[in-house]
Structures are given as C-alpha cells and as structure tokens.
Design an enzyme around this catalytic site. Structure first.
Site, PDB file in Angstrom:
ATOM      1  N   GLU A 137      -5.620 -34.114  59.776  1.00  0.00           N
ATOM      2  CA  GLU A 137      -4.509 -34.704  60.507  1.00  0.00           C
ATOM      3  C   GLU A 137      -5.088 -35.641  61.578  1.00  0.00           C
ATOM      4  O   GLU A 137      -5.794 -35.192  62.486  1.00  0.00           O
ATOM      5  CB  GLU A 137      -3.705 -33.582  61.167  1.00  0.00           C
ATOM      6  CG  GLU A 137      -2.399 -34.040  61.741  1.00  0.00           C
ATOM      7  CD  GLU A 137      -1.569 -32.876  62.287  1.00  0.00           C
ATOM      8  OE1 GLU A 137      -2.149 -31.927  62.826  1.00  0.00           O
ATOM      9  OE2 GLU A 137      -0.326 -32.949  62.171  1.00  0.00           O
ATOM     10  N   GLU A 144       5.130 -23.903  64.256  1.00  0.00           N
ATOM     11  CA  GLU A 144       5.402 -25.209  63.666  1.00  0.00           C
ATOM     12  C   GLU A 144       4.149 -26.028  63.929  1.00  0.00           C
ATOM     13  O   GLU A 144       3.877 -26.385  65.073  1.00  0.00           O
ATOM     14  CB  GLU A 144       6.671 -25.792  64.299  1.00  0.00           C
ATOM     15  CG  GLU A 144       7.347 -26.817  63.411  1.00  0.00           C
ATOM     16  CD  GLU A 144       6.780 -28.185  63.654  1.00  0.00           C
ATOM     17  OE1 GLU A 144       5.799 -28.530  62.964  1.00  0.00           O
ATOM     18  OE2 GLU A 144       7.302 -28.887  64.530  1.00  0.00           O
ATOM     19  N   LYS A 197       6.195 -22.740  78.327  1.00  0.00           N
ATOM     20  CA  LYS A 197       5.022 -23.464  78.827  1.00  0.00           C
ATOM     21  C   LYS A 197       4.994 -24.848  78.206  1.00  0.00           C
ATOM     22  O   LYS A 197       5.024 -24.994  76.985  1.00  0.00           O
ATOM     23  CB  LYS A 197       3.724 -22.746  78.493  1.00  0.00           C
ATOM     24  CG  LYS A 197       2.534 -23.378  79.242  1.00  0.00           C
ATOM     25  CD  LYS A 197       1.174 -22.997  78.684  1.00  0.00           C
ATOM     26  CE  LYS A 197       0.679 -23.964  77.630  1.00  0.00           C
ATOM     27  NZ  LYS A 197       0.388 -25.338  78.068  1.00  0.00           N
ATOM     28  N   GLY A 212      -2.421 -22.649  66.486  1.00  0.00           N
ATOM     29  CA  GLY A 212      -1.434 -21.718  65.931  1.00  0.00           C
ATOM     30  C   GLY A 212      -2.086 -20.423  65.469  1.00  0.00           C
ATOM     31  O   GLY A 212      -1.533 -19.332  65.646  1.00  0.00           O
ATOM     32  N   CYS A 236       3.898 -34.412  63.763  1.00  0.00           N
ATOM     33  CA  CYS A 236       3.339 -33.393  62.873  1.00  0.00           C
ATOM     34  C   CYS A 236       3.705 -33.710  61.431  1.00  0.00           C
ATOM     35  O   CYS A 236       2.962 -33.387  60.515  1.00  0.00           O
ATOM     36  CB  CYS A 236       3.827 -32.011  63.274  1.00  0.00           C
ATOM     37  SG  CYS A 236       5.587 -31.955  63.545  1.00  0.00           S
TER      38      CYS A 236
END
Lengths: 525, 540
Positions: free
Chosen positions: B438, B307, B231, B289, B341
């Site tokens: 982040e 990840e 996906k 995640g 990331c």
C-alpha cells in the site's frame, strides 16, 4: 409441561433432568461394579482429510481414555502442523474450485438434511461413543444431546437457502445491494464437554453459508466427530469440505489458528486459551474469530420465587454434565428471606443425585473428564473449605477408580473466595446470600465473565429489571439451559466474542460485500 | 436539491460533472476536477504566498468528562501544516493516565447514566442537534480539516463535511430503531433477544479523513447508547476536538464522548489494553491493526472492529467506456492525495484498450491541479507529513528501479511542504513492490490483462480485500466479477460511492467487520437472549 415429540427432540437439560428425582441417590456400589460395556465399536481413529481417513504425517498416535476407569479405549492419529496444512489445502481447494460453494443452496441444504437423517439412524451408537469417551450419562447423550445435534443440523439446513442479502437505499442514482458470501476456509476448535453439540453449533452454520472447514476436536474426546463426519460423506458432502483433525492445542490447534490460508476461526474453550487463539489470529492473517469461553454465571433466587422450582433448576444449572458447562450456574445468589429453606432443599437435592456408571439407567452424574480436571476440582473444594465456606454436602471423590466426584454444596460463600470467582468446571454448587436488588446486580456483574444468568421470580418488574441489568449473553427466567437451535448463545466481557446458534450464528460465516452501480433514468430512488 | 447537496458524494460528483447540469454544480469534487481542466497544471502555487486559513484554533486540550483539560503530564506535541511543515498548534499529549481518566469518565457515564437511560428518541434528538451545529460551522470545520490535513478545502467543505452531517442524520434515525427479535422456540418458552449497548467503546481514528472517520465510529456507538473514548491521529488532532465541543452544545451529557490526542504506542496502546473498555474500533494500517487486536486479546478480549489497508484492483474490461474509466480510475487513486485505504491502486486494463487507456490516464494526470489546498480549483494538496512524503517517494524510486514505465510525475512538487507530482506507472508487474504494498500516495500503477479468469486470479492474489472497481457494459461480466472478487465493496462503473447506508469493510487482512449501514450497528450492540417458560400458551 407439554410432553410429546417436540419436547423430546428439543429435549433440554432442565426439561430432561426432572427424571432424576424419581431415582435413588448413588448406589455407592456403582463405581466399584464392573463398568458396563459400551454397545459400539470404534471404527474411526484416523484423521479425515479430503474425504479419506489417513494416518498422521508423523505416524504418531495418542491414547484416548475412558473416564470411568482411566483406561485406554483407542489410539488415535495425532495431527500436527503438517496434517493441518494438508487439511487446509484440501479445504482451500474444495472452496476455491468447488463444487461445494458452487452448488445451489438447495443442494447444500439437502445434504445437511440427509446427514441429520443418518444421525438419527445411528443415534444410539453415537450416544454410546460420546458417553464412552466423555463420561456423560448415556441417557443424556441419547435423549437430549444427539436429538439436539439433529435439531441443529435441520435448523441450519433450513437456513442454507435463506441467506438473503439486502438492497440498500442510496442517496443518489445508484443501485446498491449487499451479498452475503461464504468467508472461505473456516478453522473450528471444539471442546470436550459437548463434543457433538458444539460440533453442530460450528459445522451447521459454516456449511449452510457455503464454507469449507478444518475442525480440530479436543484431545480428550476425538471419537464421535470422526464417526459423524463419516456419515456426512455418506450424505453426499464432497471431499475436502469437512476435514477433521485429532490432536493437541499447542500443536495442531496453534497451527490452525496461525494458518495464513484459514479465513475464519471459531473456538470454544477456556478464556485463557481463547486469548491465545485470538493472539495467534492477530499475529498471522487477521482471520475473523468467534470465541465462546468461560463463565461464572449467577443464578438469582428472589424472595418471591417458587423455591422448589428454583432449587431444582439451580441444581441442574450447576450439576448438569458433571458441572462441565461453560454456562454452569456456578454462583447461586439466594435472597436472605428464603436462604435457609433454599440451602436445606438444595442440599437434599444434591444428596439424592445419582452418581455412577454413565451407561447405567437412571444415573445422573458420571465421572469428570480426566485426572487433571478431577484434581483441579478437588483443589477448589479444599480451597472452599479453607476459605471458610460451609461445606453442606459432598467434597470427596466417589469410589476409588475413575474420576467420580460427589455432588458438593457450599453455603455462606463470599464474593472474594476463589470458588466464587473462578470457573471450577465441576459438580460444586456455591450458594451466596443477598439482601437487595441493587446489591445482587452489582455482585452478579462483578466478574470478568458474562455468559449467562438465571433469574427466579414471579414478579414481572423484578424480571424486567434484572434482565436488563445483568451483563450476560443469555438470561433464563424461571428456567435454565434452554438451548433451542434458534436461541443465540455467547458471552459479554471475557466470556467471548460473537453469538452462535440462531440467525445470529450465520453472520459468523459470511462476508458482506457491497455492490454499487450507477442507475440510468431510474423510475424511483 | 438541498438533500442532494448534503449527500453529495465523492464519485457521484465526478459522474455528475461529466453529465453536467445543475446538480453537478452543487457537488464538489467533480466540480473541482472539472474546473481543474481549465486551470494550468502545477500552477507554481507552492511557491506563491499561502492562503491564510479563515479559522482560529480554540481547542487543543483533551476533552474528558465534558471538560477541556491539559494532559496529566502537562506535555504537548506540535501539529503541523502539511503545506509548509510549520507548527500550527501545540496540543495536549495524552498518555496512559489521560486514557485512564477518560475511560473512568466514560465508564461512569455508562454505568450511572443518564446516556443509556435516556429514551432512544432523546438520544436521537441530540445527534440531530449536533448535525445542525456542524452544518452551521461547516466552513470553519472544513478550513480546520484542510489546514491540519492538507486536503483540498473544496473537498472538505463540499463533500466531507456534508457527508459527516449525512452520517449523523443517518445514525440519529437508527437510534430509535434498534430492534431485538422474538425467537421461535422448540417448546413452551417465550424467547426474545435484546440488542443492548456494549458499554465503553474505545475508538482510534486515522489522519486521512479525520471527521468522516469520526462519524463512522461515533455515530453508531452513540445511536446504540454506548459511551466513548476516542483517540485521534497525532497528525490531525484538531477537528475532532472542535466537533466534540459542538456535541456538548447539542446536549450530550459529560463523559459520553471523551477525546484524547496523542500517539499510538502510548495513548493508543493504553486504550487498546484497557481492562474497562468493552469494545474497540480501529481504522489504520494492517500492521497496527494486528497490534491492536493482539492488545485486545492479551487484555480483556474486548471485541474489535478493524478497518485496515488495501490494494484495491480497478478492472477495466474491453467493452468499458474508456473515458469514464480513465476519469474514475484517476479519481479512485489520486483522490485525497492517494491517502485512501480503498484507493484503486492496481489498475488492470484489458490489452485491447490498454494503450488508449494509458495515453488518456497520463493526460488526465498531467492536467491534475496540485497546489495550495485552500486555493479554488486545486485538486491535490500536500501529503500529510514528511514520513509519508519520503515513503511515497521511495516507492516511486522502487517502481522505476523495478522497470515499470514512468509515464509522468515521479518527483516532489515545489520545494516546500509535502507536495508530490501525480505519478503514473505503466507496464507494472504483479511481483513489483509498487504492485503489492500500500503506497498511500498519488501513484497510479497500470497493468495489462487478457482474460477474465486471469484478472480475477491476479486481482485476488493479495493479502488485502477492501474494495474493487469494475468497468464494463456487459451484465454477465459485471456479475461474474462481482462474485469472484474477494473484496468488501465492488463498485461497478463507479468508485468511492460512500453513502451512509452502504456497508464498508474488508475481507482478508483488510479488516474485520463492517462500518456504516445497518451492519455497523452490530459493532456496538451485545445480543442478550431472554427465555422464560410459557404457561398455557395460545400458540407456539
């Protein structure tokens, strides 16, 4: 079979269990007789935190029972969230400030070797404790399991100074290497069926890789882990490196799984609980999780198999440890051409099985672990009868005290019966008939589980075909339950994630760190 | 040289550009940033007429069982040009039913073959042929990537596409080198392990590096003989469809690689929860995640590789080459519009070089060329979409409010699309939001530190542990920091070196497992132990 020290030390269930044959089947008297008094004292019932035995913060205790009688053998400190917090902060400190991860690997290795020596010295007491709390035959504990625990620790002691990283080829002027570093604080949850053996599967690699840990024992079998952990301290393990919490899953277990300061989780138990464990890890801090869960492992007896060998191994595969094995061979598929012969012999073998006080010499089968498991198994047996499977033998409890169950054999089991689909975790053998390889491969794989399989054939092509086609983590060909330290163990599908034991078991306990730095005027790339 | 160009990697290009020479001309990023210096900053490119991408959009349907098909619902969703916010195509919107079809195709392709039953060498050849086809279509693919994502075309064409090709060459080479072990036994047994394909892998990739992440996930899964349902991110569905088409041209059997476009809560959740998916690999935010892992836990316990996010420290020691550290710290953070990331988003600078560093970092940021990513020499394009754009601007406001010193930038760039000025904060404190979260945008945060113990403690005081940069000439300092930093990658005197063989992944809440390199193969293999007794063994 080659005898001698190595066989005994590496003594595995199937190797050991050929002894059973020489002894008469259960003297019905055993369960009625006065239980034999275990030759061991219970010295450790508190929690082990930061090198000290301490009471639970709440002051609470819970009883642990003798499965032979259901009577209390000791009251054990009941750990809960507060105790887990204390244990984790001890392990955190022992990891972050040392000395454990800052010792040389050789020093760590020596401590693990010394621990193994102490286990050997106390082998009989430890085996007695294991049998008393769990109900497994003392001879099995003393001659197979404890030697295997010792073997596992020596195996991992040898790994401690052999954790190599790699240097990595780069695409340009860079020097690249990987470090295999300890993860940090490991949370470990061990089950009640092999308390010390699973302890060694988890503690061994975690220590070899330089981690610290908080281990929660099963509430049904808290005693032996406390005893041996005391020996670890004697062997020189610094305080805080190995903390042991007794307690229940929804309290102490959940606290450990959800803890934000635990870096790694390793759980052995049921598939349903495994899902909860992974859910808690994902909802908290995404700690890495190794799972070793349930199974419904097929044994496939081909038409060319050595039938006597297959009968004996199929028997051991399901009845060993009172049937309380995650990798029990609980679906015995037998080719139609040898089906009737197999059933007669399997039934005869079950009939010969010696059930009784596990402390008695020659006894092959003790009681189930507790009343809950005992009832669950009897319910499955009733379900087997109701669904039209043929009860060849057994089906009832043995005696009137404790949790003994007759070795039970069903034939004419169909794939859609409950006893063919669910993990019974008791002494109930289900025999199914098959015609062709394609059919048995399909049927063997039609399960949510994928832990292990047994294959019995003399034909190398059959062995190779089945070996690849079966979606499981272990394939035993013409054997079963070979559990050497170096052989990886774990499940496909809903039988788990990851592998324990062997070289593969190490990667559960280290992080990989890539380190990259430019090269000036390199002589080669 | 050709090899160098193929493998030309992001930071390497930078390093090369500073040392100059012919090699540097071949590499992209460094060149763009090097060229950037000679171009006026913030050329009001955004106001100028936009360059029309030299590529057509041919594939917008889901790819299931080797066929491009509409979504079962018939629904589509728009995908945008981040330069303008205008629609560039309508794409089939996959949902649970499409995932079911795709998984069934992948299941059949795995269970009935031919893919896992081909020889490893045959699988290897298909991967190599695919890499060749990508090379042939390098520029179109790069244009499509830039159009859909907003990243500089030069970066896509000269760094990312070559890296994708490099990764598939790398994994093609692994396909016929998946060795099991024979295992020493404690008695008379013959023991071996087989490293088998897992089965159907579900893969969910992000929008920041659509094709590079495609390579990280598809490469090892195919090399190990698995089949896949992938996906894409809803922001960037286009390039994966294009390259998957090339994979079929290269001979990949139908059903081996299925691509579903769609959203996380619908298609993504269906894939993560699917009972017939044997493995899941996800790259994205830490919050998502956690959801992905929980869906796996609640369904069939499929093993999961994650990840996730990061807040990677970049430590500049007092003995560092300051000019080089400034350049790489700039690159570590601003590369790809800050949408990495492993962005070096906490720049710790030793107090002795702190003021000098800030002046130079600011000067470098001011020189950064923002504009139409299709324009030559542009270093920074727009952020991916309005949501990210607004989020980044909120973090900038939060930095100002919490009293960090805004050295430069701090606002949007132009009036159209999602361009943001390269922004530098100094005097950032560890407890500020911009130091903890982040940001995923072009916002550099600079911190001052005094001694190594302090900076180790501060660098590790985060829930993340993806990567770190260390700048020092001192071997002891490098070794101490390398071991002490709880991060999956430590770049010493470099950053963002992404060779195929270097494992990548996170400690702590930055993820589970490693991708790339030999380590990534484990993600796509099951270990099967096989044991049989030995009769009359000559040796044990």
């Amino acid at each position: 079979m080659k005898a001698g020290v190595s066989t005994i030390l590496g003594g595995l269930a199937s190797r050991y269990f050929s002894w059973g044959r020489a002894i008469n089947r259960f003297s019905t008297s055993v369960a009625v007789e006065e239980p034999i008094r275990p030759t061991v004292q219970i010295d450790y019932t508190q929690l082990l935190i930061n090198g000290q035995f301490v009471d639970a913060a709440s002051g609470k205790t819970f009883p642990t029972l003798d499965p032979r009688t259901g009577e209390v053998i000791a009251h054990v400190a009941e750990g809960d969230t507060e105790d887990v917090n204390r244990a984790v902060s001890a392990a955190r400190k022992a990891f972050d400030e040392g000395p454990w991860p800052k010792m040389t690997p050789y020093e760590r290795s020596c401590i693990i070797y010394r621990f193994a020596d102490l286990l050997e010295k106390h082998r009989n007491e430890i085996a007695a404790l294991e049998t008393w709390d769990n109900g497994k035959p003392y001879e099995q504990a003393a001659n197979v399991e404890i030697p295997l625990v010792i073997r596992n620790f020596r195996y991992y002691a040898g790994w401690a100074d052999k954790i190599h990283g790699l240097t990595v080829p780069a695409d340009g002027p860079y020097h690249v290497q990987t470090l295999h570093e300890p993860i940090g604080v490991a949370g470990q949850l061990v089950p009640w069926n092999f308390p010390l053996l699973i302890y060694s599967w988890k503690v061994g690699p975690a220590l070899a890789c330089g981690n610290t840990m908080v281990l929660k024992t099963a509430e049904l079998t808290p005693l032996s882990a406390l005893y041996v952990s005391k020996l670890f301290l004697e062997a020189g393990l610094p305080p805080g490196v190995l903390n042991v919490i007794s307690g229940f899953g929804p309290t102490a277990g959940a606290a450990l799984c959800s803890h934000m300061d635990v870096d790694k989780l390793d759980f052995t138990g049921s598939t349903n609980t495994g899902k909860i464990v992974l859910g808690l890890a994902s909802k908290s801090n995404l700690k890495k999780v190794t799972l070793e869960l349930g199974g419904k492992s097929p044994i496939i007896v081909c038409e060319d198999a050595d039938i006597d060998l297959a009968v004996e191994h199929a028997h051991t595969a399901v009845f060993f440890n009172q049937g309380q094995c995650c990798c029990a061979g609980s679906r015995t598929f037998v080719h139609e051409s040898v089906y009737n012969e197999f059933i007669e012999k399997a039934k005869a073998r079950a009939l010969k099985r010696v059930v009784g006080d596990p402390f008695k010499k020659g006894v092959e089968q003790g009681p189930q672990i507790d009343g809950e498991q005992f009832k669950k198994i009897l319910n499955y047996i009733r379900s087997g009868i109701e669904s039209g499977a043929t009860l060849e033998y057994g089906g009832e409890r043995v005696g009137s005290k404790g949790y003994y169950i007759q070795p039970t054999v069903f034939s004419n089991v169909e794939d859609n019966m409950l006893i063919a689909k669910e993990e019974i975790f008791g002494p109930v053998q289900s025999i199914l008939k098959f015609k062709t390889f394609d059919e048995v491969i399909r049927r063997a794989n039609t399960t949510q589980f994928g832990l292990a399989a047994g294959v019995f054939t003399k034909n190398i092509n059959t062995a190779n075909t089945l070996t690849r086609a079966l979606r499981v983590g272990t394939v035993w060909i013409n054997c079963y339950f070979v559990f050497d330290a170096a052989i990886p163990f774990g499940g496909n599908k809903m039988s788990g994630n990851g592998r324990e034991k062997g070289i593969y078991g190490l990667s559960n306990y280290f992080q990989v760190k890539a380190v990259v730095t430019p090269l000036k005027n390199p002589a080669w790339l | 040289m050709a090899a160098r160009r193929l493998s030309s990697l992001l930071s390497r290009s930078l390093a090369a550009s500073s040392s100059s020479g012919s090699a540097s001309l071949l590499s992209s990023l460094g060149r763009s940033s090097g060229c950037g210096k000679s171009i006026h900053r913030f050329s009001t490119a955004a106001a100028e007429e936009l360059i029309i991408p030299p590529v057509q959009i041919n594939y917008t349907q889901n790819l299931i069982n080797g066929q491009f098909v509409d979504a079962v619902s018939g629904k589509t969703f728009p995908t945008y040009d981040p330069r303008t916010g205008e629609v560039i195509a309508h794409v089939a919107e996959g949902d649970a039913e499409d995932i079911n079809l795709a998984v069934a195709a992948a299941r059949k392709a795995f269970d009935e073959g031919p893919w896992p039953r081909m020889t490893a060498y045959e699988r290897s050849r298909i991967l190599l042929r695919f890499a060749d086809l990508v090379e042939k279509h390098n520029d179109e693919l790069a244009a499509l990537e830039t159009w859909n994502n907003g990243k500089p075309y030069e970066q896509a064409a000269k760094s990312e596409l070559p890296l994708l090709i490099r990764l598939f060459h790398y994994y093609a080479g692994w396909a016929d080198k998946i060795h099991g072990l024979t295992v020493p036994a404690d008695g008379d047994y013959h023991v071996q392990t087989l490293h088998e394909p897992i089965g159907v892998a579900g893969q969910i990739i992000p929008w920041n590096f659509p094709l590079v992440m495609f390579a990280w996930k598809v490469g090892p899964a195919l090399a190990c003989g698995n089949t896949i349902v992938l996906k894409t991110a809803e922001q960037t569905p286009l390039t994966a469809l294009f390259v998957a088409k090339l994979f079929h041209e290269a001979g990949l059997p139908p059903g081996v690689l299925n691509i579903v476009s769609g959203y996380g809560p619908t298609a993504g959740a269906a894939l993560a929860s699917h009972m017939d998916v044997d493995k899941l690999a996800f790259t994205g935010s830490t919050d998502t995640g956690k959801i992905v892992l929980e869906l796996a836990a609640r369904s069939n316990l499929k093993p999961v590789t994650l990840e996730l996010g990061g807040k990677s420290p970049f430590i500049v020691c007092e003995d560092a080459d300051v000019d080089k550290a400034v350049e790489l710290a700039h690159f570590a953070l601003f590369f790809n519009q800050g949408q990495c990331c492993c962005a070096g988003s906490r720049t710790y600078v030793h107090e002795r070089v702190h003021d000098e560093f800030i002046e130079k970092a600011k000067a470098r940021a001011v020189r950064r060329v923002v504009g139409d990513p299709f324009k030559k020499g542009v270093e920074q394009g727009p952020q991916i979409d309005s949501e990210q754009f607004e989020k980044v601007l909120r973090y900038i406001r939060s930095g100002i409010k919490s009293n960090a010193t805004l050295e430069c930038g701090g606002d949007r760039f132009g009036s159209k699309g999602y361009f943001i000025q390269p922004t530098v904060f100094s005097n950032v404190q560890d407890d500020m939001l911009i130091a903890q979260d982040e940001i995923f945008g072009p916002v550099q945060s600079i911190f001052k530190f005094k001694d190594l113990d302090e900076v180790i403690r501060r660098a590790n005081a985060t829930r993340y542990g993806l990567a770190a940069g260390v700048f020092t000439k001192n071997l002891d300092t490098a070794n101490t920091l390398t071991r002490a930093l709880r991060a999956g990658t430590v770049w010493v005197n470099c950053f963002d070196v992404f060779d195929a063989a270097i494992p990548f992944g996170g400690y702590k809440m930055s993820g589970i497992g490693r991708e790339k390199g030999i380590y990534s193969l484990n993600n796509y293999l099951q270990v099967k132990a096989v044991i049989t007794p030995l009769k009359k063994a000559a040796w044990l």
